[in-house]
Design an enzyme around this catalytic site. Structure first.
Site, PDB file in Angstrom:
ATOM      1  N   CYS A 277       0.812  -1.219   0.000  1.00  0.00           N
ATOM      2  CA  CYS A 277       0.000   0.000   0.000  1.00  0.00           C
ATOM      3  C   CYS A 277       0.846   1.271   0.000  1.00  0.00           C
ATOM      4  O   CYS A 277       0.577   2.167  -0.820  1.00  0.00           O
ATOM      5  CB  CYS A 277      -0.970   0.014   1.172  1.00  0.00           C
ATOM      6  SG  CYS A 277      -1.235  -1.543   1.975  1.00  0.00           S
ATOM      7  N   ARG A 306       6.550 -11.477   5.403  1.00  0.00           N
ATOM      8  CA  ARG A 306       5.921 -11.342   6.720  1.00  0.00           C
ATOM      9  C   ARG A 306       6.510 -12.351   7.682  1.00  0.00           C
ATOM     10  O   ARG A 306       6.850 -13.470   7.289  1.00  0.00           O
ATOM     11  CB  ARG A 306       4.404 -11.572   6.622  1.00  0.00           C
ATOM     12  CG  ARG A 306       3.722 -10.486   5.846  1.00  0.00           C
ATOM     13  CD  ARG A 306       2.215 -10.634   5.859  1.00  0.00           C
ATOM     14  NE  ARG A 306       1.644  -9.610   4.982  1.00  0.00           N
ATOM     15  CZ  ARG A 306       0.358  -9.501   4.698  1.00  0.00           C
ATOM     16  NH1 ARG A 306      -0.506 -10.352   5.231  1.00  0.00           N
ATOM     17  NH2 ARG A 306      -0.073  -8.554   3.907  1.00  0.00           N
ATOM     18  N   GLN A 324       1.473 -11.104  -3.716  1.00  0.00           N
ATOM     19  CA  GLN A 324       0.063 -10.712  -3.684  1.00  0.00           C
ATOM     20  C   GLN A 324      -0.443 -10.314  -5.067  1.00  0.00           C
ATOM     21  O   GLN A 324       0.272  -9.691  -5.839  1.00  0.00           O
ATOM     22  CB  GLN A 324      -0.123  -9.491  -2.774  1.00  0.00           C
ATOM     23  CG  GLN A 324      -0.270  -9.817  -1.321  1.00  0.00           C
ATOM     24  CD  GLN A 324      -0.872  -8.637  -0.547  1.00  0.00           C
ATOM     25  OE1 GLN A 324      -1.821  -7.983  -0.996  1.00  0.00           O
ATOM     26  NE2 GLN A 324      -0.310  -8.371   0.623  1.00  0.00           N
ATOM     27  N   ASP A 326      -2.321  -7.827  -5.851  1.00  0.00           N
ATOM     28  CA  ASP A 326      -2.767  -6.668  -5.081  1.00  0.00           C
ATOM     29  C   ASP A 326      -3.257  -5.533  -5.981  1.00  0.00           C
ATOM     30  O   ASP A 326      -2.844  -5.419  -7.131  1.00  0.00           O
ATOM     31  CB  ASP A 326      -1.571  -6.165  -4.247  1.00  0.00           C
ATOM     32  CG  ASP A 326      -2.003  -5.327  -3.059  1.00  0.00           C
ATOM     33  OD1 ASP A 326      -3.220  -5.207  -2.841  1.00  0.00           O
ATOM     34  OD2 ASP A 326      -1.117  -4.807  -2.347  1.00  0.00           O
ATOM     35  N   HIS A 328      -4.794  -1.217  -5.296  1.00  0.00           N
ATOM     36  CA  HIS A 328      -5.367  -0.171  -4.450  1.00  0.00           C
ATOM     37  C   HIS A 328      -6.198   0.729  -5.339  1.00  0.00           C
ATOM     38  O   HIS A 328      -5.716   1.224  -6.355  1.00  0.00           O
ATOM     39  CB  HIS A 328      -4.258   0.585  -3.722  1.00  0.00           C
ATOM     40  CG  HIS A 328      -3.550  -0.313  -2.748  1.00  0.00           C
ATOM     41  ND1 HIS A 328      -2.424  -1.024  -3.081  1.00  0.00           N
ATOM     42  CD2 HIS A 328      -3.872  -0.669  -1.478  1.00  0.00           C
ATOM     43  CE1 HIS A 328      -2.062  -1.769  -2.045  1.00  0.00           C
ATOM     44  NE2 HIS A 328      -2.921  -1.581  -1.061  1.00  0.00           N
ATOM     45  N   LYS A 411     -12.560  -5.121   6.760  1.00  0.00           N
ATOM     46  CA  LYS A 411     -12.371  -5.869   5.513  1.00  0.00           C
ATOM     47  C   LYS A 411     -13.568  -6.767   5.218  1.00  0.00           C
ATOM     48  O   LYS A 411     -14.255  -7.218   6.127  1.00  0.00           O
ATOM     49  CB  LYS A 411     -11.165  -6.828   5.616  1.00  0.00           C
ATOM     50  CG  LYS A 411      -9.918  -6.262   6.207  1.00  0.00           C
ATOM     51  CD  LYS A 411      -8.767  -7.245   6.066  1.00  0.00           C
ATOM     52  CE  LYS A 411      -8.771  -8.312   7.124  1.00  0.00           C
ATOM     53  NZ  LYS A 411      -7.707  -9.295   6.988  1.00  0.00           N
ATOM     54  N   HIS A 457      -8.393  -1.468  -0.652  1.00  0.00           N
ATOM     55  CA  HIS A 457      -7.313  -2.441  -0.877  1.00  0.00           C
ATOM     56  C   HIS A 457      -7.996  -3.738  -1.273  1.00  0.00           C
ATOM     57  O   HIS A 457      -8.957  -4.142  -0.624  1.00  0.00           O
ATOM     58  CB  HIS A 457      -6.540  -2.756   0.412  1.00  0.00           C
ATOM     59  CG  HIS A 457      -5.984  -1.588   1.149  1.00  0.00           C
ATOM     60  ND1 HIS A 457      -4.651  -1.482   1.449  1.00  0.00           N
ATOM     61  CD2 HIS A 457      -6.579  -0.499   1.696  1.00  0.00           C
ATOM     62  CE1 HIS A 457      -4.443  -0.378   2.152  1.00  0.00           C
ATOM     63  NE2 HIS A 457      -5.594   0.238   2.323  1.00  0.00           N
TER      64      HIS A 457
HETATM   65  C1  TSB Z   1      -4.993  -6.342  -0.241  1.00  0.00           C
HETATM   66  N1  TSB Z   1      -2.786  -4.251   1.982  1.00  0.00           N
HETATM   67  C2  TSB Z   1      -3.690  -5.311   1.673  1.00  0.00           C
HETATM   68  C3  TSB Z   1      -3.772  -5.509   0.165  1.00  0.00           C
HETATM   69  O1  TSB Z   1      -3.847  -4.270  -0.479  1.00  0.00           O
HETATM   70  C4  TSB Z   1      -3.185  -6.585   2.361  1.00  0.00           C
HETATM   71  O2  TSB Z   1      -1.999  -6.807   2.455  1.00  0.00           O
HETATM   72  N2  TSB Z   1      -4.127  -7.399   2.810  1.00  0.00           N
HETATM   73  S1  TSB Z   1      -3.845  -8.789   3.572  1.00  0.00           S
HETATM   74  O3  TSB Z   1      -2.954  -8.603   4.641  1.00  0.00           O
HETATM   75  O4  TSB Z   1      -5.126  -9.342   3.901  1.00  0.00           O
HETATM   76  O5  TSB Z   1      -3.170  -9.764   2.551  1.00  0.00           O
HETATM   77  C5  TSB Z   1      -3.766 -10.027   1.308  1.00  0.00           C
HETATM   78  C6  TSB Z   1      -3.933 -11.519   1.074  1.00  0.00           C
HETATM   79  O6  TSB Z   1      -2.685 -12.175   1.176  1.00  0.00           O
HETATM   80  C7  TSB Z   1      -4.799 -12.241   2.084  1.00  0.00           C
HETATM   81  O7  TSB Z   1      -6.146 -12.093   1.758  1.00  0.00           O
HETATM   82  C8  TSB Z   1      -4.341 -13.677   1.949  1.00  0.00           C
HETATM   83  O8  TSB Z   1      -5.033 -14.329   0.914  1.00  0.00           O
HETATM   84  C9  TSB Z   1      -2.889 -13.538   1.532  1.00  0.00           C
HETATM   85  N3  TSB Z   1      -1.926 -13.843   2.616  1.00  0.00           N
HETATM   86  C10 TSB Z   1      -1.777 -13.174   3.774  1.00  0.00           C
HETATM   87  N4  TSB Z   1      -0.792 -13.711   4.522  1.00  0.00           N
HETATM   88  C11 TSB Z   1      -0.301 -14.762   3.802  1.00  0.00           C
HETATM   89  C12 TSB Z   1       0.734 -15.716   4.019  1.00  0.00           C
HETATM   90  N5  TSB Z   1       1.476 -15.701   5.121  1.00  0.00           N
HETATM   91  N6  TSB Z   1       0.956 -16.656   3.077  1.00  0.00           N
HETATM   92  C13 TSB Z   1       0.220 -16.679   1.941  1.00  0.00           C
HETATM   93  N7  TSB Z   1      -0.751 -15.791   1.682  1.00  0.00           N
HETATM   94  C14 TSB Z   1      -1.020 -14.849   2.592  1.00  0.00           C
HETATM   95 ZN    ZN Z   2      -3.007  -2.588   0.717  1.00  0.00          ZN
END
Ligand code: TSB
Ligand code: ZN
Length: 583
Positions: A277, A306, A324, A326, A328, A411, A457
């Site tokens: 983001c 992460r 992702q 992703d 925005h 969300k 997002h």
């Molecule tokens: C959608 N900032 C928002 C983005 O813009 C975001 O990061 N959202 S999130 O934290 O929900 O992450 C987006 C998606 O990543 C989740 O819906 C999930 O499907 C996937 N995700 C999250 N953590 C993991 C992980 N550790 N391993 C694999 N996929 C993951």
């Molecule tokens: Zn985001």
């Protein structure tokens, strides 16, 4: 799969079965000392101190045999209530039970124990009346577990099991477990050479092998093309950012526990990004925007990092290093409803393309631990009620969950269940009033004034990683033609007579963009056919004299015994049609 803990009768039985297990272990290992033996969703376990003995799965049958013997003996299970003083006296030789009793007090807790024959255990109960009722059980696995879950403590032996009321119910459950094991994407991923992991790389950091990379390439192309047709603009931004970037966004204050630690480079400080983001906020800010430009949809297949606990990482489903899908979306307040609806529609379309049916919508709200979230009650109330009404207007069937929001806003999450029962978020769509504020984003509205946009997002596939994990489990590894890494396997009846014709077909199919292989090893046809089945290749074609002479192919679809002979042109047409239909 049945949740034992939620079924009252089964929960009691499983608890009693944990005692039966302990009694049997005591018979076989008289030195054994017992910590706790709770009922869990999957059945029960008991944590046991065997004084340095490490059990393996091979030890389980003999413990089971002893349990059967005790059960046949049919002793009653008798409850006794005691004062704390008496309990301490009764269990004085058992440091584990003393640990438990000393934390209870007479006024608040009724201290009770249960005895069956020669075995007594401290326990709140309730239990079944007699061990005779515990007939249909199975010990499932054994593992090490730190006492009280603390790695500084001794490792206890944790034996897992499950108990049912009938032979049929137990059998059915064991079959379900076996099926879940077969469907587990980690097994499929290994068998089909889709991804691997290696200790030298690290936990939660899978390596995508060529087969996996081909699936992923197709997924990436699929979603990017779809997004482009829907007005998204894609960017590429770095996988790192300065600490200041993440301080500006608020991640540093609210999300740091989920991030890799900071690294210093000369006099700069960087972090591997956990989210994209902040970068996308800067992309928006790079231009002046008028209300006429909105909504602006900035997308990226972006790598994020992460810190996931080492016990939580799981194949491709939960990784530490992910990609992702992703985007925005920057829009005005009155565009939020429409944009949300578009995202939800996109999610539904994508799920339809993949044939996903088992999923649910969750409205993820802020929880009681307010320090995890950005502190602005007014903003939260506004965002949560707005999102709730958007979802209600859409007529979406959703449930609400507290303490599941992002730190910046509520969300809509799409929840799915993995083969082994994990409840995980696949797609997500989130409403954010915070980051536009933190990055001071503006656009010029109809009145010629500066106005703050709202940010949505969203991740449709979630991450390529988690999506692929789920896809493999849903399809049991039998991917649709358009995604299969190898789409056609050519098997000559005889290498001497049909290999050349095989090569000709190979090149024709390749030229038509089909992913194809020729199996010209010196093996029997039947063997090669079986292997093509095991590798879940959608089409195998066998070619012999008849095919060679008539310029034909005889194909068989994966999982079918039907053989069809057609011309090569017809075959190519059929494949192309099917690829286009994503069938
Ligand atoms: C959608 N900032 C928002 C983005 O813009 C975001 O990061 N959202 S999130 O934290 O929900 O992450 C987006 C998606 O990543 C989740 O819906 C999930 O499907 C996937 N995700 C999250 N953590 C993991 C992980 N550790 N391993 C694999 N996929 C993951
Ligand atoms: Zn985001």
């Amino acid at each position: 799969m049945i949740n034992i803990k939620e079924n009252e009768r089964l929960s009691i039985m499983n608890h009693s079965c944990a005692h039966l297990l302990a009694q049997a272990v005591k018979h076989l290992y008289p030195e054994a000392k017992f910590w706790v033996g709770p009922v869990i969703e999957e059945g029960f376990y008991y944590d046991i101190d065997l004084g340095g003995i490490t059990l393996t799965e091979e030890d389980l049958p003999k413990i089971e045999k002893e349990m059967k013997k005790i059960s046949k003996d049919g002793k009653r299970i008798v409850r006794e209530e005691l004062s704390k003083k008496d309990a301490l006296e009764k269990f004085k030789d058992d440091p584990y039970k003393i640990d438990l009793i000393s934390r209870m007090n007479d006024e608040e807790n009724v201290i009770s124990c249960y005895t069956q024959g020669d075995f007594t255990d401290l326990c709140r109960g309730p239990h079944v009346e007699t061990v005779k009722l515990l007939k249909y059980f199975k010990l499932l696995k054994v593992s090490g577990a730190y006492w009280k879950g603390d790695s500084k403590n001794k490792v206890l032996q944790r034996i897992y099991g499950v108990c049912f009321e009938s032979e049929e119910a137990l059998e059915k459950h064991l079959e379900d477990l076996e099926e879940a094991k077969q469907r587990d994407h980690r097994k499929i991923g290994k068998d089909l050479k889709i991804f691997m992991t290696h200790d030298l790389v690290g936990k939660g950091m899978p390596l995508w092998l060529p087969n996996g990379a081909m699936i992923r390439y197709n997924l990436e192309k699929y979603i990017k093309d779809k997004e482009i047709s829907l007005g998204y603009q894609h960017v590429y931004t770095p996988s790192l950012g300065s600490v200041d970037l993440y301080k500006t966004s608020g991640h540093w204050d609210h999300y740091q526990d989920d991030m890799f630690p900071m690294m210093k480079l000369d006099d700069e400080e960087f972090v591997l990004r956990p989210m994209n983001c902040p970068h996308h906020m800067l992309v928006f800010k790079n231009d002046l925007h008028s209300y006429r430009d909105l909504p602006i949809r900035i997308g990226e297949l972006a790598h994020d990092f992460r810190y996931e606990a080492s016990g939580a990482v799981c194949g491709l489903e939960r990784v530490r290093c992910m990609c992702q899908n992703d985007a925005h979306i920057f829009c005005s307040l009155n565009q939020v409803g429409d944009e949300f609806a578009r995202v939800v529609q996109l999610i539904l379309d994508v799920y339809q393309d993949f044939g996903f049916q088992d999923y649910s919508f969750r409205l993820s709200l802020r929880g009681k631990e307010k320090e995890k979230y950005f502190d602005d009650d007014e903003m939260w109330n506004k965002a949560e009620s707005m999102l709730r009404s958007v979802l209600t207007d859409l007529g979406l069937d959703f449930y609400e969950a507290e303490d599941e929001a992002a730190f910046y806003g509520p969300k809509l999450d799409v929840q799915v269940k993995s083969a082994i029962g994990h409840d995980v978020t696949l797609s997500t769509c989130q409403l954010d009033f915070l980051l536009p504020e933190r990055f001071d984003l503006t656009f010029i509205n109809e009145k010629g004034e500066k106005e703050r946009p709202v940010v949505i997002h969203r991740a449709i596939l979630g991450t390529l990683d988690r999506f692929t994990a789920f896809l493999l489990e849903e399809t049991k590894g039998v991917l649709p033609l358009w995604l299969a890494p190898i789409q056609v396997e050519i098997i000559p009846v005889s290498n001497d007579h049909h290999k050349e014709y095989g090569k000709q077909i190979l090149s024709q199919l390749k030229q038509s963009g089909i992913r194809v292989e020729l199996d010209s090893r010196n093996e029997k046809v039947g063997y090669k056919m079986r292997e093509a089945q095991t590798r879940k290749i959608p089409y195998s074609i066998v070619i012999g004299d008849q095919e060679k002479e008539g310029n034909l192919v005889t194909y068989r679809e994966h999982g079918s015994d039907v053989k069809t002979t057609i011309s090569i042109q017809e075959f190519i047409h059929l494949l192309k049609q099917k690829i286009e239909d994503k069938g």
